[in-house]
Design a protein around this motif. Sequence first.
Motif, short mmCIF file in Angstrom:
data_model
loop_
_atom_site.label_atom_id
_atom_site.label_comp_id
_atom_site.label_asym_id
_atom_site.label_seq_id
_atom_site.Cartn_x
_atom_site.Cartn_y
_atom_site.Cartn_z
N GLU A 93 0.82 -1.13 0.15
CA GLU A 93 0.13 -0.07 -0.06
C GLU A 93 0.86 1.33 0.04
OE1 GLU A 93 -3.02 0.28 2.82
OE2 GLU A 93 -3.74 -1.69 2.54
N LEU A 94 0.51 2.16 -0.78
CA LEU A 94 1.01 3.58 -0.91
C LEU A 94 1.45 4.17 0.66
CD1 LEU A 94 2.10 6.15 -2.30
CD2 LEU A 94 -0.23 6.70 -2.63
N PHE A 95 0.26 4.15 1.46
CA PHE A 95 0.13 5.04 2.49
C PHE A 95 1.40 4.28 3.31
CE2 PHE A 95 -3.90 7.83 3.11
CZ PHE A 95 -3.80 7.95 1.85
N ASP A 96 1.39 2.88 3.44
CA ASP A 96 2.37 2.27 4.10
C ASP A 96 3.78 2.71 4.05
OD1 ASP A 96 0.37 1.13 5.60
OD2 ASP A 96 0.62 -1.10 4.40
N PRO B 99 -7.22 4.86 0.32
CA PRO B 99 -5.93 4.49 0.60
C PRO B 99 -5.65 3.17 -0.04
CG PRO B 99 -6.62 5.93 2.38
CD PRO B 99 -7.77 5.53 1.27
N GLU B 100 -6.53 2.08 0.42
CA GLU B 100 -6.33 0.69 0.42
C GLU B 100 -6.36 0.23 -1.11
OE1 GLU B 100 -8.63 1.32 4.22
OE2 GLU B 100 -8.63 2.08 2.41
N GLN C 7 1.80 13.01 12.01
CA GLN C 7 0.28 13.01 12.16
C GLN C 7 -0.20 11.74 11.22
OE1 GLN C 7 -1.10 14.74 13.99
NE2 GLN C 7 -3.46 14.86 13.56
N PHE C 8 0.55 11.56 9.98
CA PHE C 8 0.25 10.89 8.97
C PHE C 8 0.35 9.36 9.80
CE2 PHE C 8 0.13 8.10 5.35
CZ PHE C 8 -0.35 8.62 4.31
#
Length: 247
Positions: A5-8, A47-48, A197-198
């Motif tokens: 995942e991009l967010f990870d 996000p997923e 914060q992210f």
Amino acid sequence: MAGGELFDRIVAKKFYNELDARDCIRSILSALSYIHHGKIAHRDLKPENLLLATLTNDNDVKIADFGFAKKCSTTNCLKTQCGTPGYVAPEILEGKKYDYAADMWSIGVIMYIIIGGYPPFYEDNQNLLFKKIKRGDYEFHPEFWNDISPEAKDLIGRCITVDPKKRISCADAVSHPWMGRDKRILSGQDLAKNLQQFKRFNAKRKFKAGVKTVMAHNRMKNLMEGLRAAADEENGNTDSKDGPPSY
């Protein structure tokens, strides 16, 4: 999608600046522009569903999960209410007909998170959340947004616009002035505070996803046990064994 995942990937960064965020968002917009050019609305951008092709390239972003995707050959040709709370466009919540513009709202929310580190619309109560989304009730909190480029905030604002007719298209977003802003300037815009914060936001998001997975597993387990019990009763097998309850 070996990169996960991009967010990870963003969470794993030790250094994070506005250039990193801009290049990542440019890749997402490029992919979405391709989809929209093919007259397809994704309808569940979150996000997923943003994945990375490799472990080494942070900007090789792929859009995944086309379970809600739909051909959209004319304006406002869609009517099914679908999407994910927090990312869904107000026109969908209102039960109005809609089109590709709904994806741009979701992209605006994702952009806000990628830069700011937290979502623009957040409430534990879903009804209150939906009311905020319908009103477009969000703000750029000075603590996290004072040093962000005006162009970045302008693009987000053009995406998170309640009236879909006034919302920016993906093609126009790709050519927005922020996309051409000088790399040296953007690399100097440190997002260390926003990154912290992210990380908190992403940890909470992953925890909620884990809870939902466990709940779904337990529901399926209880269903299967109920079906087996019914089958045993029908076959005359009523033997029972003492033991702890199943959870």
